[in-house]
Design an enzyme around this catalytic site. Structure first.
Site, PDB file in Angstrom:
ATOM      1  N   ARG A  69       0.821  -1.229   0.127  1.00 50.59           N
ATOM      2  CA  ARG A  69       0.188   0.020   0.039  1.00 50.59           C
ATOM      3  C   ARG A  69       0.921   1.204  -0.011  1.00 50.59           C
ATOM      4  NH1 ARG A  69      -4.179   0.760   4.690  1.00 50.59           N
ATOM      5  NH2 ARG A  69      -5.495  -0.599   3.351  1.00 50.59           N
ATOM      6  N   ARG A 183      -4.807   3.687  17.131  1.00 50.57           N
ATOM      7  CA  ARG A 183      -5.669   2.889  15.919  1.00 50.57           C
ATOM      8  C   ARG A 183      -5.202   3.593  14.721  1.00 50.57           C
ATOM      9  NH1 ARG A 183      -7.934  -0.790  13.863  1.00 50.57           N
ATOM     10  NH2 ARG A 183      -9.865  -1.772  14.515  1.00 50.57           N
ATOM     11  N   LYS A 184      -5.923   3.276  13.700  1.00 52.38           N
ATOM     12  CA  LYS A 184      -5.742   3.957  12.504  1.00 52.38           C
ATOM     13  C   LYS A 184      -6.249   5.247  12.651  1.00 52.38           C
ATOM     14  CE  LYS A 184      -8.221   3.225   8.950  1.00 52.38           C
ATOM     15  NZ  LYS A 184      -9.161   2.476   7.699  1.00 52.38           N
ATOM     16  N   GLY A 438     -17.196  -5.316   1.814  1.00 49.79           N
ATOM     17  CA  GLY A 438     -17.175  -7.157   1.823  1.00 49.79           C
ATOM     18  C   GLY A 438     -17.432  -7.604   3.064  1.00 49.79           C
ATOM     19  N   CYS A 443     -14.557  -0.316   4.362  1.00 48.60           N
ATOM     20  CA  CYS A 443     -13.682   0.204   3.420  1.00 48.60           C
ATOM     21  C   CYS A 443     -14.144   0.825   2.058  1.00 48.60           C
ATOM     22  CB  CYS A 443     -12.506  -0.932   3.041  1.00 48.60           C
ATOM     23  SG  CYS A 443     -11.820  -1.552   4.440  1.00 48.60           S
ATOM     24  N   GLY A 444     -15.365   0.214   1.561  1.00 50.38           N
ATOM     25  CA  GLY A 444     -15.883   0.738   0.351  1.00 50.38           C
ATOM     26  C   GLY A 444     -17.016   1.675   0.603  1.00 50.38           C
TER      27      GLY A 444
HETATM   28 FE1  SRM Z   1      -9.860  -0.595   4.804  1.00 49.66          FE
HETATM   29  C1  SRM Z   1      -8.624  -2.835   6.940  1.00 49.66           C
HETATM   30  C2  SRM Z   1      -8.482  -2.254   2.348  1.00 49.66           C
HETATM   31  C3  SRM Z   1     -10.291   2.278   3.030  1.00 49.66           C
HETATM   32  C4  SRM Z   1     -11.693   0.683   7.408  1.00 49.66           C
HETATM   33  N1  SRM Z   1      -8.856  -2.222   4.811  1.00 49.66           N
HETATM   34  C5  SRM Z   1      -8.241  -3.099   5.985  1.00 49.66           C
HETATM   35  C6  SRM Z   1      -7.470  -3.958   5.368  1.00 49.66           C
HETATM   36  C7  SRM Z   1      -5.965  -3.455   5.291  1.00 49.66           C
HETATM   37  C8  SRM Z   1      -7.609  -5.375   6.177  1.00 49.66           C
HETATM   38  C9  SRM Z   1      -6.658  -6.408   5.774  1.00 49.66           C
HETATM   39  O1  SRM Z   1      -5.663  -6.313   6.293  1.00 49.66           O
HETATM   40  O2  SRM Z   1      -6.753  -7.281   4.950  1.00 49.66           O
HETATM   41  C10 SRM Z   1      -7.872  -4.161   4.146  1.00 49.66           C
HETATM   42  C11 SRM Z   1      -6.913  -4.648   2.746  1.00 49.66           C
HETATM   43  C12 SRM Z   1      -7.514  -5.590   1.946  1.00 49.66           C
HETATM   44  C13 SRM Z   1      -6.490  -5.427   0.687  1.00 49.66           C
HETATM   45  O3  SRM Z   1      -5.656  -6.575   0.408  1.00 49.66           O
HETATM   46  O4  SRM Z   1      -6.787  -4.526  -0.270  1.00 49.66           O
HETATM   47  C14 SRM Z   1      -8.502  -2.605   3.685  1.00 49.66           C
HETATM   48  N2  SRM Z   1      -9.497   0.024   3.331  1.00 49.66           N
HETATM   49  C15 SRM Z   1      -8.971  -0.923   2.224  1.00 49.66           C
HETATM   50  C16 SRM Z   1      -8.850  -0.500   0.764  1.00 49.66           C
HETATM   51  C17 SRM Z   1      -7.939  -0.799  -0.090  1.00 49.66           C
HETATM   52  C18 SRM Z   1     -10.547  -0.524   0.055  1.00 49.66           C
HETATM   53  C19 SRM Z   1     -10.473  -0.193  -1.360  1.00 49.66           C
HETATM   54  O5  SRM Z   1     -10.707  -1.221  -2.154  1.00 49.66           O
HETATM   55  O6  SRM Z   1     -10.310   0.869  -1.954  1.00 49.66           O
HETATM   56  C20 SRM Z   1      -8.909   0.999   1.127  1.00 49.66           C
HETATM   57  C21 SRM Z   1      -7.597   1.591   1.230  1.00 49.66           C
HETATM   58  C22 SRM Z   1      -7.298   2.914   1.653  1.00 49.66           C
HETATM   59  C23 SRM Z   1      -5.927   3.354   1.704  1.00 49.66           C
HETATM   60  O7  SRM Z   1      -5.286   3.641   0.489  1.00 49.66           O
HETATM   61  O8  SRM Z   1      -5.401   3.702   2.757  1.00 49.66           O
HETATM   62  C24 SRM Z   1      -9.671   1.167   2.532  1.00 49.66           C
HETATM   63  N3  SRM Z   1     -10.798   1.275   5.217  1.00 49.66           N
HETATM   64  C25 SRM Z   1     -11.122   2.329   4.214  1.00 49.66           C
HETATM   65  C26 SRM Z   1     -12.021   3.030   4.719  1.00 49.66           C
HETATM   66  C27 SRM Z   1     -12.409   4.366   3.608  1.00 49.66           C
HETATM   67  C28 SRM Z   1     -12.001   5.670   4.049  1.00 49.66           C
HETATM   68  O9  SRM Z   1     -10.679   5.667   4.640  1.00 49.66           O
HETATM   69  O10 SRM Z   1     -12.449   6.607   3.521  1.00 49.66           O
HETATM   70  C29 SRM Z   1     -12.524   2.785   6.018  1.00 49.66           C
HETATM   71  C30 SRM Z   1     -13.392   3.506   6.789  1.00 49.66           C
HETATM   72  C31 SRM Z   1     -13.360   4.819   7.240  1.00 49.66           C
HETATM   73  C32 SRM Z   1     -12.412   4.682   8.377  1.00 49.66           C
HETATM   74  O11 SRM Z   1     -11.256   3.981   8.478  1.00 49.66           O
HETATM   75  O12 SRM Z   1     -12.871   5.216   9.541  1.00 49.66           O
HETATM   76  C33 SRM Z   1     -11.827   1.445   6.207  1.00 49.66           C
HETATM   77  N4  SRM Z   1     -10.080  -0.800   6.838  1.00 49.66           N
HETATM   78  C34 SRM Z   1     -11.134  -0.160   7.494  1.00 49.66           C
HETATM   79  C35 SRM Z   1     -11.191  -0.940   9.086  1.00 49.66           C
HETATM   80  C36 SRM Z   1     -12.170  -0.545  10.239  1.00 49.66           C
HETATM   81  C37 SRM Z   1     -11.508   0.327  11.134  1.00 49.66           C
HETATM   82  C38 SRM Z   1     -11.755   0.495  12.441  1.00 49.66           C
HETATM   83  O13 SRM Z   1     -11.693   1.808  12.935  1.00 49.66           O
HETATM   84  O14 SRM Z   1     -12.377  -0.646  12.955  1.00 49.66           O
HETATM   85  C39 SRM Z   1     -10.241  -2.086   8.898  1.00 49.66           C
HETATM   86  C40 SRM Z   1     -10.017  -2.879  10.094  1.00 49.66           C
HETATM   87  C41 SRM Z   1      -9.306  -2.575  11.100  1.00 49.66           C
HETATM   88  O15 SRM Z   1      -8.513  -1.458  10.837  1.00 49.66           O
HETATM   89  O16 SRM Z   1      -9.013  -3.230  12.144  1.00 49.66           O
HETATM   90  C42 SRM Z   1      -9.678  -2.058   7.530  1.00 49.66           C
HETATM   91 FE1  SF4 Z   2     -13.804  -5.851   4.741  1.00 48.12          FE
HETATM   92 FE2  SF4 Z   2     -12.190  -3.805   3.836  1.00 48.12          FE
HETATM   93 FE3  SF4 Z   2     -11.529  -6.212   3.539  1.00 48.12          FE
HETATM   94 FE4  SF4 Z   2     -13.592  -4.969   2.114  1.00 48.12          FE
HETATM   95  S1  SF4 Z   2     -11.303  -4.575   1.947  1.00 48.12           S
HETATM   96  S2  SF4 Z   2     -13.706  -7.117   3.074  1.00 48.12           S
HETATM   97  S3  SF4 Z   2     -14.288  -3.901   3.655  1.00 48.12           S
HETATM   98  S4  SF4 Z   2     -11.809  -5.424   5.470  1.00 48.12           S
END
Ligand code: SRM
Ligand code: SF4
Length: 522
Positions: A69, A183-184, A438, A443-444
């Site tokens: 990333r 946290r993030k 998903g 994240c979506g």
């Molecule tokens: Fe996300 C975790 C993908 C935007 C909330 N997110 C993850 C992980 C890293 C989980 C993992 O280890 O597999 C996903 C990686 C999957 C992969 O292989 O791609 C993942 N998040 C994504 C992306 C790639 C979705 C996409 O297809 O675009 C986005 C990457 C953004 C970036 O460039 O950094 C992405 N994630 C978001 C957003 C949207 C936003 O930021 O506008 C959110 C919700 C907003 C927020 O964070 O407040 C989001 N992701 C989460 C969470 C829940 C956070 C929480 O406080 O509980 C997790 C799980 C965690 O952190 O424990 C998570």
């Molecule tokens: Fe869940 Fe984020 Fe993975 Fe999508 S990319 S399946 S919302 S953790």
């Protein structure tokens, strides 16, 4: 009530424990060793957790094929940078691809651990970094994708976004001051009128506002999504000029959050939980103390007064004679050859620059009027259209089951196929933004969509099946607010029919009439 800091001293969750044992950033010095020993021999916590501090994500779904990333401040890169990224994924053949993310960023797929030291060298030479892009760090910092080229923008945020990123990452070297947040953390700096960054879902958001005739930013705090709670950001009652004060305020909020944010329960650790436990007044006072000078109170109102644009198609820039063209990238997925071609198009027709959007699309700016027609005739535009059908046009999808182990359902391919089928069957007179995610991590961003679909499991005919909760009522741009769940556990195999009915009943869609007078199949 137990204060956040008292709670911090009493119990630590398992993430806090491993961070206390060894900071995530420490693996930076061990990369060569990891690359030489092979991923199977790397300590499990280093492999599955700490490497994320460098942006290197072990994928349990595809062991040995890592996700990388990046950081793309304000979503801006160059053709040269895109080519470097294309070269990285090309060497992985069918395993190599990339995604434009919902944070205006790029993720690479198929990466082998043994190549990471070399990849990092190439990234550094090209002026890119992936540092601190995962786990308890500040994510990619977003800004308007048309910053500096939008005739109607108020503040060009590109320089500020870079300064904030440089402060947080020590110019890409990695900054131990901010690698152990509770946290993030998400930051967005909006300079336009249409809230292109979804300010309301960031831990800190800056939105343009005039205070006593001077243009600066009102500040919002605490927006976030998680599996257990989603909250829109609230006003901090603070205004800052568009100067280094933005950087200083981000630093102060991060300092206060790092030192006082709750660390016992991962599900209750985001910034809003600290604001809740202290109350906004105390939070603001503590930030002001760290900031070292009085914070101006917020301007009466902000300047977000436009509906959100999607930037697809050709648009005149504020620079006379130049245009930007928004290309639709279906669900954000890029293949190496397409990335090479994007780099070429940016260099041949534009100034070499490329922009990314939070809708997972791409913009090529600075195309002179005289070159526009030839640009629009380029073969890549058959894949990355400027006139996509209405549902496909506004489709956003998270990674889903193909690569993400949290996923409860497959998203990207299913989302695209369903949107294409419904586009073929229905005449849809307006934009309908459908977002797929998903799992409940969101994240979506299903809560910002007209129709949001959040992966879950349900029972159908006595069997567990892939399903989605349906969210409706999300509003973006001016007066943005979050949507809420209106249906639970719709089996994916029934979703198309459900969406079709919603589109007809609530969005004015009508079945297309075929030449022989019959309507398209449902
Ligand atoms: Fe996300 C975790 C993908 C935007 C909330 N997110 C993850 C992980 C890293 C989980 C993992 O280890 O597999 C996903 C990686 C999957 C992969 O292989 O791609 C993942 N998040 C994504 C992306 C790639 C979705 C996409 O297809 O675009 C986005 C990457 C953004 C970036 O460039 O950094 C992405 N994630 C978001 C957003 C949207 C936003 O930021 O506008 C959110 C919700 C907003 C927020 O964070 O407040 C989001 N992701 C989460 C969470 C829940 C956070 C929480 O406080 O509980 C997790 C799980 C965690 O952190 O424990 C998570
Ligand atoms: Fe869940 Fe984020 Fe993975 Fe999508 S990319 S399946 S919302 S953790």
């Amino acid at each position: 009530m137990v204060s956040a800091s008292a709670e911090n001293k009493t119990k630590l969750n398992k993430f806090e424990k491993f961070k206390a044992e060894k900071d995530g950033l420490a693996v930076k010095d061990e990369l060569e060793k990891f690359a030489a020993m092979g991923w199977e021999a790397v300590d499990e916590t280093d492999l599955t957790q700490r490497l994320k501090w460098l942006g290197v994500f072990f994928r349990p779904v595809t062991p040995g094929k890592f996700m990388l990333r990046m950081r793309m401040p304000n979503g801006v890169l160059s053709g040269h940078k895109m080519r470097v990224l294309a070269e990285i994924v090309r060497r992985y053949g069918d395993d190599g691809s990339a995604d434009v993310t919902t944070r205006q960023n790029i993720q690479l797929r198929g990466v082998r651990l043994e190549d990471v030291p070399d990849i990092f060298e190439r990234l550094e030479q090209a002026g890119m970094t992936s540092v601190q892009s995962g786990m308890d760090n500040v994510r990619n910092i977003t800004g308007s994708p048309v910053a500096g080229i939008d005739a109607h923008e108020l503040i060009d945020t590109q320089g500020l976004v870079i300064k904030v990123q440089d402060m947080i990452t020590a110019n890409g070297e990695g900054n131990a001051a901010f690698t152990n947040l509770p946290r993030k953390f998400n930051i967005a700096i909006e300079g336009g009128r249409d809230n292109s960054v979804h300010a309301e879902i960031n831990d800190i958001a800056f939105v343009p506002a005039y205070k006593e005739g001077e243009l600066g930013f009102n500040v919002l705090v605490g927006g976030f999504f998680s599996a257990t709670r989603c909250a829109a950001a609230i006003p901090l009652n603070a205004w800052v000029p568009p100067t280094d004060d933005v950087v200083d305020l981000c630093r102060s909020i991060l300092n206060v959050y790092r030192d006082n944010g709750p660390r016992a329960n991962r599900q209750k650790s985001r910034l809003m939980w600290l604001i809740d436990s202290w109350g906004l007044e105390k939070f603001r006072a503590e930030v002001e103390k760290d900031y070292g000078k009085p914070l101006a109170t917020a301007a009466e109102h902000d300047e977000i007064d436009w509906e959100k644009r999607d930037h697809i198609g050709a648009h005149a820039q504020k620079q006379p004679g130049l245009n930007y063209v928004g290309l639709h990238v279906p669900v954000g997925r890029l293949q190496a050859d397409q990335m090479f071609d994007l780099a070429r198009l940016a260099e041949v027709y534009g100034s070499g620059e490329i922009r990314l959007t939070v809708e997972q699309n791409i913009i090529i700016p600075n195309i002179p009027d005289s070159r526009l027609e030839a640009f629009l005739a380029e073969p890549l535009l058959a894949q990355f259209s400027i006139t996509p059908e209405p549902l496909v046009r506004s489709l956003v999808s998270c990674t889903g089951a193909r690569f993400c182990n949290f996923a409860l359902i497959e998203t990207k391919q299913r989302a695209l196929a369903m949107a294409q089928e419904l586009d073929a069957e229905l005449e849809i007179p307006q934009t309908v933004r459908i977002h797929w995610t998903g799992c409940p991590n969101s994240c979506g961003q299903p809560q910002v969509a007209d129709i949001g679909l959040l992966g879950t499991k349900a029972r159908k005919d006595g069997k567990a099946v892939e399903a989605a909760d349906v969210y409706t009522g999300g509003k973006v741009g001016k007066d943005a607010h979050l949507g809420s769940r209106s249906m639970k556990g719709v089996p994916c195999e029934d979703l198309k029919a459900v969406l079709r009915t919603m589109l007809i009943e609530h969005f004015g869609a009508r079945p297309k009439v075929a030449q022989n007078g019959s309507t398209a199949a449902s």
